[in-house]
Scaffold this motif. Structure first.
Motif, short mmCIF file in Angstrom:
data_model
loop_
_atom_site.label_atom_id
_atom_site.label_comp_id
_atom_site.label_asym_id
_atom_site.label_seq_id
_atom_site.Cartn_x
_atom_site.Cartn_y
_atom_site.Cartn_z
N ALA A 73 54.04 34.93 55.66
CA ALA A 73 53.59 35.90 56.41
C ALA A 73 52.82 35.28 57.81
CB ALA A 73 53.07 36.95 56.00
N ILE A 74 51.84 34.44 57.47
CA ILE A 74 50.99 34.04 58.79
C ILE A 74 51.70 33.17 59.67
CG2 ILE A 74 49.20 32.43 59.15
CD1 ILE A 74 47.95 32.87 56.43
N ASP A 75 52.85 32.45 59.19
CA ASP A 75 53.51 31.70 60.03
C ASP A 75 54.39 32.45 60.93
OD1 ASP A 75 54.75 29.10 61.20
OD2 ASP A 75 56.47 29.80 59.99
N THR B 199 54.39 32.94 64.73
CA THR B 199 55.68 32.83 65.54
C THR B 199 56.22 34.04 66.47
OG1 THR B 199 56.72 31.35 64.18
CG2 THR B 199 58.13 32.31 65.26
N ALA B 200 56.27 35.16 65.55
CA ALA B 200 56.36 36.48 66.48
C ALA B 200 55.60 36.64 67.67
CB ALA B 200 56.42 37.43 65.64
N LEU B 201 54.36 36.66 67.52
CA LEU B 201 53.41 36.86 68.45
C LEU B 201 53.75 35.94 69.79
CD1 LEU B 201 50.10 37.83 66.67
CD2 LEU B 201 51.52 39.39 67.84
N SER B 202 53.98 34.68 69.44
CA SER B 202 54.13 33.54 70.34
C SER B 202 55.24 34.23 71.39
CB SER B 202 54.63 32.27 69.99
OG SER B 202 55.78 32.20 69.23
N ARG C 222 46.31 37.55 59.35
CA ARG C 222 46.08 37.40 60.84
C ARG C 222 46.30 35.90 61.02
NH1 ARG C 222 39.54 37.18 59.50
NH2 ARG C 222 40.00 39.50 58.70
N PRO C 223 46.50 35.69 62.31
CA PRO C 223 46.60 34.00 62.69
C PRO C 223 45.43 33.46 62.35
CG PRO C 223 46.93 35.77 64.59
CD PRO C 223 46.48 36.60 63.44
N SER C 224 45.64 31.94 62.41
CA SER C 224 44.61 31.01 62.19
C SER C 224 43.64 31.29 63.43
CB SER C 224 45.22 29.59 62.22
OG SER C 224 45.44 29.33 63.84
N VAL C 225 42.44 30.78 63.11
CA VAL C 225 41.27 31.03 64.05
C VAL C 225 41.70 30.59 65.62
CG1 VAL C 225 38.93 30.41 64.59
CG2 VAL C 225 39.58 30.79 62.36
N LEU C 226 42.21 29.23 65.74
CA LEU C 226 42.45 28.87 66.94
C LEU C 226 43.54 29.72 67.65
CD1 LEU C 226 42.10 26.59 69.11
CD2 LEU C 226 44.22 25.35 68.04
N GLU C 227 44.65 30.34 67.01
CA GLU C 227 45.69 31.25 67.68
C GLU C 227 44.83 32.25 67.64
OE1 GLU C 227 46.20 28.91 65.20
OE2 GLU C 227 47.94 27.81 66.12
N GLY C 228 44.12 32.81 66.83
CA GLY C 228 43.39 34.14 67.09
C GLY C 228 42.67 34.10 68.32
N VAL C 229 41.94 32.96 68.87
CA VAL C 229 41.01 32.86 70.16
C VAL C 229 41.80 33.16 71.12
CG1 VAL C 229 39.61 31.39 71.34
CG2 VAL C 229 39.24 31.83 68.95
#
Length: 137
Positions: free
Chosen positions: A39-41, A45-48, A70-77
């Protein structure tokens, strides 16, 4: 900030994962743990897709009794900076000028598959009048 609820639906021998707020995100898993990891992946992908299309990010719903991912920390930032940029009505070209960067550097900053450096993300946040505040929980 980006905790999106997921619906887990039994589907033969797997669990189908869907997102009420992001219809583009769809995945499955052999069991709950596998489904939640996938689900994270699917979420990232969808948010990208939203970022690539320069669309506003969907707001996560709060739905009782549904798990969230939630997305990973880096992607969340990256997503938080992107959201702030869109809320302020600033285009990527405007951000590039504020930072003194070339357009491809800003494109990479918002590429969720690219490992941007934290100092670059901090500079982008500062150019938007914001700062990054991380906590370890």
């Amino acid at each position: 900030m980006f905790d999106y609820p997921v619906i887990l639906t039994p589907d033969d021998d797997t669990l189908l994962v869907t997102f009420p707020d992001i219809p583009e995100a769809l995945t499955f898993g052999a069991n709950k743990e596998d489904a939640m990891l996938n689900a994270i992946d699917a979420l990232e992908t969808a948010l990208s897709f939203y970022v690539d299309a320069r669309k506003q990010l969907p707001e996560p719903s709060i739905i009782a009794d549904l798990p969230t991912v939630r997305p990973s920390v880096l992607e969340g930032v990256k997503l938080a900076i992107y959201r702030e940029m869109t809320l302020q009505g600033i285009r990527k070209a405007d951000l590039a000028r504020r930072l003194g960067w070339k357009a491809p550097q800003v494109d990479r900053l918002f590429d969720l598959g690219h490992a941007s450096r934290l100092d670059q993300l901090e500079a982008a946040a500062k150019a938007l009048g914001r700062h990054i505040d991380l906590t370890l929980a």
